[in-house]
Design a protein around this motif. Structure first.
Motif, PDB file in Angstrom:
ATOM      1  N   ALA A  67      23.323 -14.492  54.435  1.00 35.43           N
ATOM      2  CA  ALA A  67      22.299 -15.747  55.381  1.00 35.43           C
ATOM      3  C   ALA A  67      22.296 -16.461  56.658  1.00 35.43           C
ATOM      4  O   ALA A  67      23.251 -15.602  57.236  1.00 35.43           O
ATOM      5  N   LEU A  68      21.263 -16.435  57.446  1.00 37.18           N
ATOM      6  CA  LEU A  68      21.294 -17.188  58.501  1.00 37.18           C
ATOM      7  C   LEU A  68      21.567 -18.001  58.594  1.00 37.18           C
ATOM      8  O   LEU A  68      21.114 -18.486  58.244  1.00 37.18           O
ATOM      9  N   ARG A  69      23.093 -17.897  59.737  1.00 35.63           N
ATOM     10  CA  ARG A  69      23.508 -20.116  59.717  1.00 35.63           C
ATOM     11  C   ARG A  69      23.810 -20.383  61.092  1.00 35.63           C
ATOM     12  O   ARG A  69      24.174 -19.342  61.848  1.00 35.63           O
ATOM     13  N   ASN A  70      22.958 -21.808  61.368  1.00 37.96           N
ATOM     14  CA  ASN A  70      22.843 -22.020  62.826  1.00 37.96           C
ATOM     15  C   ASN A  70      25.107 -22.781  62.911  1.00 37.96           C
ATOM     16  O   ASN A  70      25.078 -22.842  62.182  1.00 37.96           O
ATOM     17  N   LEU A  71      24.644 -21.623  64.069  1.00 38.09           N
ATOM     18  CA  LEU A  71      26.194 -22.410  64.693  1.00 38.09           C
ATOM     19  C   LEU A  71      26.160 -23.731  64.876  1.00 38.09           C
ATOM     20  O   LEU A  71      25.389 -24.042  65.511  1.00 38.09           O
ATOM     21  N   PRO A  72      27.648 -24.048  64.939  1.00 40.87           N
ATOM     22  CA  PRO A  72      27.003 -25.735  65.219  1.00 40.87           C
ATOM     23  C   PRO A  72      27.926 -26.584  66.278  1.00 40.87           C
ATOM     24  O   PRO A  72      27.548 -26.166  66.981  1.00 40.87           O
TER      25      PRO A  72
ATOM     26  N   GLU B 185      25.618 -13.988  58.385  1.00 42.47           N
ATOM     27  CA  GLU B 185      27.155 -14.282  58.340  1.00 42.47           C
ATOM     28  C   GLU B 185      26.515 -12.837  57.196  1.00 42.47           C
ATOM     29  O   GLU B 185      26.068 -12.059  56.723  1.00 42.47           O
TER      30      GLU B 185
ATOM     31  N   GLU C 110      18.134 -23.340  67.533  1.00 39.76           N
ATOM     32  CA  GLU C 110      18.795 -23.387  67.184  1.00 39.76           C
ATOM     33  C   GLU C 110      19.723 -21.720  67.294  1.00 39.76           C
ATOM     34  O   GLU C 110      18.716 -21.190  66.840  1.00 39.76           O
TER      35      GLU C 110
ATOM     36  N   ASP D 163      27.700 -11.927  54.649  1.00 39.11           N
ATOM     37  CA  ASP D 163      26.609 -12.924  53.044  1.00 39.11           C
ATOM     38  C   ASP D 163      24.800 -12.160  53.053  1.00 39.11           C
ATOM     39  O   ASP D 163      24.705 -12.691  52.143  1.00 39.11           O
TER      40      ASP D 163
ATOM     41  N   SER E 289      21.442 -19.008  65.348  1.00 38.47           N
ATOM     42  CA  SER E 289      22.127 -18.473  64.549  1.00 38.47           C
ATOM     43  C   SER E 289      22.815 -16.534  64.395  1.00 38.47           C
ATOM     44  O   SER E 289      23.410 -16.966  64.931  1.00 38.47           O
ATOM     45  N   ARG E 290      23.972 -16.898  63.305  1.00 37.03           N
ATOM     46  CA  ARG E 290      24.091 -15.807  62.823  1.00 37.03           C
ATOM     47  C   ARG E 290      24.511 -15.211  62.110  1.00 37.03           C
ATOM     48  O   ARG E 290      24.270 -15.839  61.051  1.00 37.03           O
TER      49      ARG E 290
ATOM     50  N   TYR F 276      12.994 -17.095  63.412  1.00 37.96           N
ATOM     51  CA  TYR F 276      14.562 -17.585  63.256  1.00 37.96           C
ATOM     52  C   TYR F 276      15.177 -17.524  64.399  1.00 37.96           C
ATOM     53  O   TYR F 276      15.437 -17.763  64.956  1.00 37.96           O
TER      54      TYR F 276
END
Length: 186
Positions: free
Chosen positions: A66-71, A62, A57, A64, A59-60, A52
């Motif tokens: 989940a690792l989510r990409n910042l837009p 969250e 990308e 919950d 990411s952060r 990751y």
């Protein structure tokens, strides 16, 4: 059959991104003091990153889990290369040794070799960036005691955006470089 190439072209263009992505450098802050080193030259091996963290990308993690990409936010360089060179540059500044990333550019081998394996490099939803790593310092000529150590730090981010993540990553890498400089002075 003519739609297939058009659909394929659209998919390729969509994968390329919007073109509006901002790119962020990992740029550690300047060090305030230089430590003595028991070796004159150090080779920094390519830093190992988790999958990751090696993605382009940003990411952060969250709340919950989940690792989510910042837009629209990308690293400016390949993360492995960027982290390796930032760490080598910071270690070079933090110690009196000359430090270069692999491949070693001089004909005489480096007196010490540093291998860093980052296990965790993640921006968290609580506003902190966490870096955890294992490092090994090898001395092919036996000039210093070889050792393996662990390092962990948590850095406050000055916001939630990719600029804050990049600044915190730079700070964490500077702290790791300071630890490595301390190890090279013993």
């Amino acid at each position: 059959m003519r739609l297939t190439p058009i659909l394929m072209s659209a998919a390729i263009l969509a994968a390329c991104g919007s073109g509006n992505e901002a790119r962020y450098l990992i740029d550690p802050p300047a060090v305030s003091a230089e430590r003595p080193a028991r070796v004159a030259t150090v080779e920094m091996r390519d830093v190992s990153l988790p999958a990751y963290a090696s993605a382009v990308e940003i990411s952060r993690l969250e709340a919950d889990g989940a690792l989510r990409n910042l837009p629209d936010s990308l690293w400016a360089d390949d993360p492995v290369r960027g982290v390796t060179h930032a760490l080598a540059r910071s270690l070079d500044a933090a110690s009196r040794a000359t430090v270069a990333a692999e491949p070693w550019p001089l004909s005489d081998p480096a007196q010490a070799v540093v291998d860093v394996r980052i296990e965790r490099l993640v921006a968290r939803a609580d506003g902190k960036l966490e870096l955890a790593a294992q490092y090994a310092i090898a001395s092919p000529d036996g000039l210093i005691r070889e050792r393996i150590g662990r390092f962990q730090t948590t850095v406050e981010m000055g916001g939630e955006g990719p600029d804050a993540i990049a600044a915190a990553a730079g700070q964490a890498i500077a702290e790791l470089a300071d630890r490595l400089a301390e190890e090279l002075s013993r």
